[in-house]
Design a protein around this motif. Structure first.
Motif, PDB file in Angstrom:
ATOM      1  N   ARG A   1       0.820  -1.219   0.000  1.00 44.54           N
ATOM      2  CA  ARG A   1       0.000   0.000   0.000  1.00 44.54           C
ATOM      3  C   ARG A   1       0.851   1.264   0.000  1.00 44.54           C
ATOM      4  NH1 ARG A   1      -5.206   0.308   3.994  1.00 44.54           N
ATOM      5  NH2 ARG A   1      -6.359   1.839   2.754  1.00 44.54           N
TER       6      ARG A   1
ATOM      7  N   TYR B   1      -0.761  -8.042  -4.066  1.00 48.49           N
ATOM      8  CA  TYR B   1      -2.210  -7.937  -3.854  1.00 48.49           C
ATOM      9  C   TYR B   1      -2.851  -7.464  -5.155  1.00 48.49           C
ATOM     10  CZ  TYR B   1      -1.093  -8.498   1.081  1.00 48.49           C
ATOM     11  OH  TYR B   1      -0.633  -9.002   2.274  1.00 48.49           O
TER      12      TYR B   1
ATOM     13  N   TRP C   1      -4.398  -4.762  -7.008  1.00 51.41           N
ATOM     14  CA  TRP C   1      -4.641  -3.314  -7.106  1.00 51.41           C
ATOM     15  C   TRP C   1      -5.135  -2.987  -8.518  1.00 51.41           C
ATOM     16  CZ3 TRP C   1      -4.543  -0.058  -3.076  1.00 51.41           C
ATOM     17  CH2 TRP C   1      -3.837  -0.451  -1.915  1.00 51.41           C
TER      18      TRP C   1
ATOM     19  N   TRP D   1     -14.286  -4.131  -3.439  1.00 51.75           N
ATOM     20  CA  TRP D   1     -13.164  -3.219  -3.675  1.00 51.75           C
ATOM     21  C   TRP D   1     -13.180  -2.083  -2.665  1.00 51.75           C
ATOM     22  CZ3 TRP D   1      -9.556  -4.614  -7.177  1.00 51.75           C
ATOM     23  CH2 TRP D   1      -9.921  -5.580  -8.127  1.00 51.75           C
TER      24      TRP D   1
ATOM     25  N   TYR E   1      -8.169  -1.852  -3.890  1.00 53.07           N
ATOM     26  CA  TYR E   1      -7.673  -3.215  -3.678  1.00 53.07           C
ATOM     27  C   TYR E   1      -8.854  -4.165  -3.480  1.00 53.07           C
ATOM     28  CZ  TYR E   1      -8.290  -2.432   1.408  1.00 53.07           C
ATOM     29  OH  TYR E   1      -8.807  -2.159   2.651  1.00 53.07           O
TER      30      TYR E   1
ATOM     31  N   PRO F   1      -7.502  -7.936   2.635  1.00 51.41           N
ATOM     32  CA  PRO F   1      -7.163  -7.848   1.210  1.00 51.41           C
ATOM     33  C   PRO F   1      -6.684  -9.196   0.649  1.00 51.41           C
ATOM     34  CG  PRO F   1      -5.449  -6.820   2.551  1.00 51.41           C
ATOM     35  CD  PRO F   1      -6.589  -7.128   3.476  1.00 51.41           C
TER      36      PRO F   1
END
Length: 569
Positions: A118, A129, A131, A159, A169, A178
């Motif tokens: 992040r 992850y 994104w 999301w 995410y 997530p």
């Protein structure tokens, strides 16, 4: 040439411990590893072979530990790594094994991997992850700008917008969970290394949480697809894009190769797989394919659902027979079944499938247990099930703690549903029903804690508890002991062929199990109506009673909620 022995887990019985609600050893109101250690003799007395431990890893507890922030430690809430080592040693000394919960479809949003991911769009872990930017032509945060229209399992979209980067995410569950991107080989390697670390520590296998969701259906350029719209919602059903996705068998076979191959056959791997079909389960559990030993399927626990789990329909026993029969037949020659009525995510079996009235609670709890344990497969006992624990008598929203239940209430009421009807559905189906503390004795808080329990103890614990049942040969607990002993001593129970009888009868469930000339007839009356046994199954009255759940008064009559295991001549 020696005959190859069937795997050890065909004869095994697994006991699930939800540690938060099992036993509190330090008075903080939350169960812990010290509490599990205090009651190992209860499990040994029951005769179970495996303890499956729900997550005890460090976690912010957004979803009671299924949001993990460190895969290689123990949350201080539950104890320490040293206590887990002590638990492994204590179980092994009693001839039992430990299976850990493995949650690798998603992590907590507080996991260091996600915090790095992040931190910037060019961080090396960004691609660990899922994104994605907003939809083309839309600004971040606009209604409907989410990359797909999928609805999450905990209501709302899948999301979550990250304001700092303007990207979203993916989280199939809570926004604080997530999803990991298994398309990235670095993610898979990190997960495999973590699993090997636990096995090297002495853990005997894993129950793999929603493992059939780790492969997402990714189109050209990493595109994810919208799902068909859900009735009465702006969101859609994305399950076709993540249930048993295109690379799922590749990922699970790679996991087996990298983690389990070369270790002795003493391990157990079970994959929790919502939406899995019989045909898919044959592939996952075919030993020649080297994936998992067995799967948890959800067909039978969806039979009383309408459009969702909160849309409750009466369960027809004919549907239950058809479902169980399909799975027994489908995995008869290849693969293996896991057998369960309830777990930490399901309401209590005696309230849902049985009859929890004072008159029939004990009888229906033991009848259901007999039915399940005499099928072909590995039975799972959820903590308190062996005591006949029932759903909690919830009266207000304030009594619930489960994130799924509370989220559903918010979304349903804001969508215009009658709050009283929403509460009725929560009362029947909330996961909190399974999470009330185990009832050890009749003392305040049921002997679970000296403090204030994190979730209220069921008021019926003064009557329904382990201490009251321990020396009572007529108790639910004593019946579970006998059932488990039968599986261990009579090969026809774990290994025999299965044949369904009376498939169209609405209330009597009957089947045979056959092996090497031995034939068992199992008859269960899932109702309050007595039946003349000879009229249903002429061969039954003359058969030898191997195990029954009621005193043997009249062999010709099948009484309400009576179960019999008979050996045919």
């Amino acid at each position: 040439m020696p005959v190859e022995q069937p795997p050890w887990w065909t004869r095994a019985v697994v006991y699930q411990v939800y540690p938060r609600s099992f036993m509190d050893s330090d008075g903080d109101g939350i169960g812990d590893l010290g509490g599990v250690l205090l009651h190992l003799d209860h499990l040994a007395d029951l005769g179970v072979d495996v303890l499956w431990l729900s997550p005890v890893y460090p976690s912010p507890q957004a979803d009671n530990g299924y949001d993990i922030s460190d895969y290689q430690d123990i949350d201080p809430l539950f104890g320490s790594l040293e206590q887990l080592d002590e638990l492994i040693a204590a179980l092994h000394a009693r001839g039992m094994k430990l299976v850990m919960d493995l949650v690798v479809n998603h992590t907590s949003d507080q996991h260091p991997w996600f915090l790095e991911s992040r931190s910037s769009t060019d961080n090396p872990k960004r691609d660990w992850y899922w994104w994605r930017p907003p939809r083309e032509g839309m600004a971040p945060g606009d209604p409907g700008a989410e990359p797909t229209n999928w609805q999450s399992f905990f209501s709302g979209p899948t999301w979550e917008l990250d304001e700092a980067s303007g990207e979203y995410y993916l989280h199939l569950f809570d926004r604080r969970q997530p999803d990991l991107n298994w398309e990235n080989p670095e993610v898979r390697q990190a997960v495999h290394a973590m699993m090997r670390w636990w096995l090297d520590r002495g853990v005997d296998g894993f129950r793999m949480d929603v493992i059939n969701m780790i492969s997402k259906d990714v189109g050209p350029g990493g595109h994810l697809h919208d799902g068909p719209p859900l009735a009465g919602s702006a969101l859609g059903d994305g399950s076709a894009s993540y249930l048993c996705g295109p690379r799922i068998h590749e990922f699970v076979q790679e996991m087996h190769r990298e983690v389990f191959a070369g270790r002795d056959g003493a391990l157990l791997t079970v994959g929790e797989m919502p939406g899995v079909t019989v045909e898919q389960a044959r592939l996952f559990t075919d030993p020649a394919r080297a994936e998992v030993d067995m799967v948890f399927q959800f067909e039978h626990v969806g039979l009383d659902h309408g459009t969702s789990k909160w849309d409750i329909h009466p369960l027809r026993m004919r549907d239950l027979k058809a479902s169980f029969g399909r799975w027994q037949a489908g995995l008869a020659d290849v693969g293996w079944n896991s057998l369960y009525w309830d777990n930490h995510d399901q309401p209590r079996a005696v309230s849902r499938f049985g009859d929890d009235s004072p008159r029939y609670r004990r009888d229906s709890a033991t009848c259901l247990a007999t039915l399940l344990h005499l099928h072909r497969g590995t039975p799972y006992v959820y903590q308190g099930e062996e005591l006949g624990m029932a759903n909690y008598p919830f009266t207000s929203l304030e009594e619930f703690a489960d994130v799924e239940s509370l989220n559903h209430h918010v979304h349903a009421v804001s969508a215009g549903h009658d709050p009283a009807e929403v509460l009725t559905a929560l009362r029947c189906m909330s996961r909190d029903n399974a999470r009330t503390p185990v009832q050890w004795d009749a003392s305040p808080n049921a002997g679970f804690t000296t403090g204030t329990p994190w979730l209220a103890v069921h008021p019926d614990h003064v009557e329904w508890n382990a201490e009251a049942q321990r020396d009572d040969e007529h108790s639910v607990l004593a019946h579970y002991r006998r059932l488990i002993a039968l599986r261990h001593t009579d090969d026809v129970v774990p290994l025999g062929d299965f044949t369904m009888l009376l498939p169209d009868h609405d209330e009597v469930y009957a089947f045979t199990r056959c092996l090497d000339g031995v034939e068992l007839l199992v008859v269960c009356n899932l109702s309050r109506t007595p039946y003349r046994l000879a009229e249903l199954l002429p061969e039954a009255p003359a058969a030898e009673l191997l195990l029954g759940n009621l005193p043997d008064d009249d062999p010709a009559e099948l009484r309400p909620w009576e179960a019999r295991v008979l050996r045919l001549p």
